[in-house]
Design a protein around this motif. Structure first.
Motif, PDB file in Angstrom:
ATOM      1  N   LEU A 127       0.856  -1.180   0.000  1.00  0.00           N
ATOM      2  CA  LEU A 127       0.000   0.000   0.000  1.00  0.00           C
ATOM      3  C   LEU A 127       0.893   1.231   0.000  1.00  0.00           C
ATOM      4  O   LEU A 127       1.767   1.364   0.867  1.00  0.00           O
ATOM      5  CB  LEU A 127      -0.892  -0.030   1.246  1.00  0.00           C
ATOM      6  N   ILE A 128       0.707   2.095  -0.966  1.00  0.00           N
ATOM      7  CA  ILE A 128       1.492   3.331  -1.059  1.00  0.00           C
ATOM      8  C   ILE A 128       0.536   4.493  -0.869  1.00  0.00           C
ATOM      9  O   ILE A 128      -0.391   4.696  -1.665  1.00  0.00           O
ATOM     10  CB  ILE A 128       2.236   3.426  -2.403  1.00  0.00           C
ATOM     11  N   ALA A 129       0.760   5.239   0.210  1.00  0.00           N
ATOM     12  CA  ALA A 129      -0.106   6.364   0.554  1.00  0.00           C
ATOM     13  C   ALA A 129       0.764   7.517   1.026  1.00  0.00           C
ATOM     14  O   ALA A 129       1.634   7.329   1.867  1.00  0.00           O
ATOM     15  CB  ALA A 129      -1.090   5.966   1.638  1.00  0.00           C
ATOM     16  N   GLY A 130       0.534   8.675   0.472  1.00  0.00           N
ATOM     17  CA  GLY A 130       1.299   9.852   0.884  1.00  0.00           C
ATOM     18  C   GLY A 130       2.789   9.670   0.709  1.00  0.00           C
ATOM     19  O   GLY A 130       3.570  10.184   1.506  1.00  0.00           O
TER      20      GLY A 130
ATOM     21  N   LYS B  99      -9.533  -4.347   2.869  1.00  0.00           N
ATOM     22  CA  LYS B  99      -9.874  -4.246   4.295  1.00  0.00           C
ATOM     23  C   LYS B  99      -8.807  -3.451   5.040  1.00  0.00           C
ATOM     24  O   LYS B  99      -9.136  -2.588   5.869  1.00  0.00           O
ATOM     25  CB  LYS B  99     -10.030  -5.638   4.913  1.00  0.00           C
ATOM     26  N   ILE B 100      -7.550  -3.726   4.762  1.00  0.00           N
ATOM     27  CA  ILE B 100      -6.461  -2.980   5.410  1.00  0.00           C
ATOM     28  C   ILE B 100      -6.540  -1.508   5.032  1.00  0.00           C
ATOM     29  O   ILE B 100      -6.444  -0.624   5.889  1.00  0.00           O
ATOM     30  CB  ILE B 100      -5.087  -3.580   5.049  1.00  0.00           C
ATOM     31  N   LEU B 101      -6.742  -1.233   3.757  1.00  0.00           N
ATOM     32  CA  LEU B 101      -6.832   0.153   3.295  1.00  0.00           C
ATOM     33  C   LEU B 101      -7.961   0.895   4.006  1.00  0.00           C
ATOM     34  O   LEU B 101      -7.769   1.999   4.535  1.00  0.00           O
ATOM     35  CB  LEU B 101      -7.055   0.149   1.781  1.00  0.00           C
ATOM     36  N   LEU B 102      -9.138   0.277   4.051  1.00  0.00           N
ATOM     37  CA  LEU B 102     -10.291   0.930   4.670  1.00  0.00           C
ATOM     38  C   LEU B 102     -10.123   1.057   6.180  1.00  0.00           C
ATOM     39  O   LEU B 102     -10.497   2.089   6.763  1.00  0.00           O
ATOM     40  CB  LEU B 102     -11.574   0.170   4.327  1.00  0.00           C
ATOM     41  N   ASP B 103      -9.578   0.036   6.832  1.00  0.00           N
ATOM     42  CA  ASP B 103      -9.370   0.098   8.289  1.00  0.00           C
ATOM     43  C   ASP B 103      -8.333   1.157   8.655  1.00  0.00           C
ATOM     44  O   ASP B 103      -8.443   1.793   9.706  1.00  0.00           O
ATOM     45  CB  ASP B 103      -8.909  -1.260   8.830  1.00  0.00           C
ATOM     46  N   THR B 104      -7.332   1.336   7.808  1.00  0.00           N
ATOM     47  CA  THR B 104      -6.245   2.266   8.109  1.00  0.00           C
ATOM     48  C   THR B 104      -6.579   3.701   7.713  1.00  0.00           C
ATOM     49  O   THR B 104      -6.295   4.634   8.458  1.00  0.00           O
ATOM     50  CB  THR B 104      -4.951   1.822   7.385  1.00  0.00           C
ATOM     51  N   TYR B 105      -7.194   3.879   6.551  1.00  0.00           N
ATOM     52  CA  TYR B 105      -7.393   5.223   6.002  1.00  0.00           C
ATOM     53  C   TYR B 105      -8.852   5.644   5.918  1.00  0.00           C
ATOM     54  O   TYR B 105      -9.145   6.784   5.562  1.00  0.00           O
ATOM     55  CB  TYR B 105      -6.748   5.329   4.618  1.00  0.00           C
ATOM     56  N   GLY B 106      -9.768   4.721   6.196  1.00  0.00           N
ATOM     57  CA  GLY B 106     -11.187   5.052   6.146  1.00  0.00           C
ATOM     58  C   GLY B 106     -11.731   5.011   4.729  1.00  0.00           C
ATOM     59  O   GLY B 106     -10.989   4.807   3.760  1.00  0.00           O
ATOM     60  N   PRO B 107     -13.051   5.223   4.611  1.00  0.00           N
ATOM     61  CA  PRO B 107     -13.685   5.188   3.293  1.00  0.00           C
ATOM     62  C   PRO B 107     -13.371   6.456   2.490  1.00  0.00           C
ATOM     63  O   PRO B 107     -12.668   7.350   2.970  1.00  0.00           O
ATOM     64  CB  PRO B 107     -15.173   5.092   3.629  1.00  0.00           C
TER      65      PRO B 107
ATOM     66  N   GLU C 112     -16.671 -14.262  -3.688  1.00  0.00           N
ATOM     67  CA  GLU C 112     -15.462 -13.474  -3.442  1.00  0.00           C
ATOM     68  C   GLU C 112     -15.549 -12.127  -4.159  1.00  0.00           C
ATOM     69  O   GLU C 112     -15.192 -11.086  -3.596  1.00  0.00           O
ATOM     70  CB  GLU C 112     -14.207 -14.237  -3.907  1.00  0.00           C
ATOM     71  N   LEU C 113     -16.032 -12.133  -5.399  1.00  0.00           N
ATOM     72  CA  LEU C 113     -16.167 -10.886  -6.141  1.00  0.00           C
ATOM     73  C   LEU C 113     -17.157  -9.944  -5.468  1.00  0.00           C
ATOM     74  O   LEU C 113     -16.900  -8.743  -5.353  1.00  0.00           O
ATOM     75  CB  LEU C 113     -16.585 -11.166  -7.588  1.00  0.00           C
ATOM     76  N   ALA C 114     -18.283 -10.471  -5.014  1.00  0.00           N
ATOM     77  CA  ALA C 114     -19.278  -9.626  -4.340  1.00  0.00           C
ATOM     78  C   ALA C 114     -18.678  -8.970  -3.101  1.00  0.00           C
ATOM     79  O   ALA C 114     -18.906  -7.780  -2.838  1.00  0.00           O
ATOM     80  CB  ALA C 114     -20.507 -10.454  -3.970  1.00  0.00           C
ATOM     81  N   THR C 115     -17.893  -9.724  -2.348  1.00  0.00           N
ATOM     82  CA  THR C 115     -17.233  -9.168  -1.157  1.00  0.00           C
ATOM     83  C   THR C 115     -16.250  -8.074  -1.555  1.00  0.00           C
ATOM     84  O   THR C 115     -16.220  -7.001  -0.939  1.00  0.00           O
ATOM     85  CB  THR C 115     -16.503 -10.286  -0.384  1.00  0.00           C
ATOM     86  N   LEU C 116     -15.460  -8.324  -2.584  1.00  0.00           N
ATOM     87  CA  LEU C 116     -14.482  -7.344  -3.048  1.00  0.00           C
ATOM     88  C   LEU C 116     -15.170  -6.072  -3.545  1.00  0.00           C
ATOM     89  O   LEU C 116     -14.773  -4.956  -3.181  1.00  0.00           O
ATOM     90  CB  LEU C 116     -13.606  -7.951  -4.149  1.00  0.00           C
ATOM     91  N   LEU C 117     -16.222  -6.223  -4.336  1.00  0.00           N
ATOM     92  CA  LEU C 117     -16.917  -5.047  -4.867  1.00  0.00           C
ATOM     93  C   LEU C 117     -17.581  -4.236  -3.761  1.00  0.00           C
ATOM     94  O   LEU C 117     -17.620  -3.002  -3.822  1.00  0.00           O
ATOM     95  CB  LEU C 117     -17.954  -5.470  -5.916  1.00  0.00           C
ATOM     96  N   LYS C 118     -18.087  -4.910  -2.740  1.00  0.00           N
ATOM     97  CA  LYS C 118     -18.695  -4.198  -1.606  1.00  0.00           C
ATOM     98  C   LYS C 118     -17.644  -3.336  -0.895  1.00  0.00           C
ATOM     99  O   LYS C 118     -17.921  -2.204  -0.495  1.00  0.00           O
ATOM    100  CB  LYS C 118     -19.323  -5.206  -0.638  1.00  0.00           C
ATOM    101  N   LEU C 119     -16.435  -3.866  -0.752  1.00  0.00           N
ATOM    102  CA  LEU C 119     -15.350  -3.086  -0.146  1.00  0.00           C
ATOM    103  C   LEU C 119     -14.952  -1.927  -1.054  1.00  0.00           C
ATOM    104  O   LEU C 119     -14.763  -0.797  -0.593  1.00  0.00           O
ATOM    105  CB  LEU C 119     -14.143  -3.982   0.136  1.00  0.00           C
ATOM    106  N   GLN C 120     -14.851  -2.191  -2.341  1.00  0.00           N
ATOM    107  CA  GLN C 120     -14.475  -1.134  -3.282  1.00  0.00           C
ATOM    108  C   GLN C 120     -15.517  -0.024  -3.333  1.00  0.00           C
ATOM    109  O   GLN C 120     -15.172   1.143  -3.533  1.00  0.00           O
ATOM    110  CB  GLN C 120     -14.256  -1.714  -4.682  1.00  0.00           C
ATOM    111  N   ASP C 121     -16.778  -0.378  -3.131  1.00  0.00           N
ATOM    112  CA  ASP C 121     -17.851   0.620  -3.151  1.00  0.00           C
ATOM    113  C   ASP C 121     -17.707   1.655  -2.033  1.00  0.00           C
ATOM    114  O   ASP C 121     -18.288   2.730  -2.110  1.00  0.00           O
ATOM    115  CB  ASP C 121     -19.218  -0.051  -3.044  1.00  0.00           C
ATOM    116  N   GLN C 122     -16.944   1.326  -0.999  1.00  0.00           N
ATOM    117  CA  GLN C 122     -16.725   2.268   0.095  1.00  0.00           C
ATOM    118  C   GLN C 122     -15.671   3.317  -0.259  1.00  0.00           C
ATOM    119  O   GLN C 122     -15.499   4.291   0.461  1.00  0.00           O
ATOM    120  CB  GLN C 122     -16.304   1.524   1.356  1.00  0.00           C
ATOM    121  N   CYS C 123     -14.995   3.104  -1.370  1.00  0.00           N
ATOM    122  CA  CYS C 123     -13.973   4.053  -1.820  1.00  0.00           C
ATOM    123  C   CYS C 123     -14.615   5.077  -2.752  1.00  0.00           C
ATOM    124  O   CYS C 123     -15.624   4.809  -3.395  1.00  0.00           O
ATOM    125  CB  CYS C 123     -12.851   3.315  -2.561  1.00  0.00           C
TER     126      CYS C 123
END
Length: 127
Positions: A22-25, A53-61, A89-100
């Motif tokens: 993950l590359i941020a800032g 999950k790591i991205l969302l838990d660390t940086y939020g939606p 698996e795809l449905a789970t991934l897309l649900k996470l991506q939808d938070q971005c």
């Protein structure tokens, strides 16, 4: 924000692990973790799910994310929002991506995903 994910699966045991870069800032964050025993394609989806999950838990939606994977199955499934064999698996991934805010998914060659690949290989050897 850039997210690179990869999975490694031991052919004899089907033990799997995720490598997440993950590359941020301008800062690089490396993660590796074991995954449930699975085939490599399933493991690629699970690695992507773990990465988001790591991205969302660390940086939020509401993040803008460039998501890179060397799995054509994952990249094509996300692009089409459809997978016959990996629908759950795809449905789970897309649900996470939808938070971005936005996710740009890009398939890259395995040779361009070296960081996540190395982390996944190391993850196979975690106890």
């Amino acid at each position: 924000m850039q997210l690179y994910t990869d999975a490694a699966t031991a052919p004899t045991t089907n033990a799997s692990a995720a490598g997440i870069l993950l590359i941020a800032g301008g800062q690089q964050h490396q993660y590796k973790q074991p995954l449930p025993v699975s085939d490599n394609h399933t493991a690629e989806f699970l690695a992507a799910i773990a990465g988001f999950k790591i991205l969302l838990d660390t940086y939020g939606p509401d993040q803008a994310v460039f998501f890179y994977t060397d799995s054509q199955v994952v990249a094509e499934s996300v692009d089409k929002a459809y997978s016959k064999n990996f629908a759950v698996e795809l449905a789970t991934l897309l649900k996470l991506q939808d938070q971005c805010q936005v996710v740009i998914t890009q398939w890259i060659a395995e040779s361009d995903n070296h960081g996540a690949h190395q982390l996944a290989q190391q993850g196979l050897h975690l106890d």
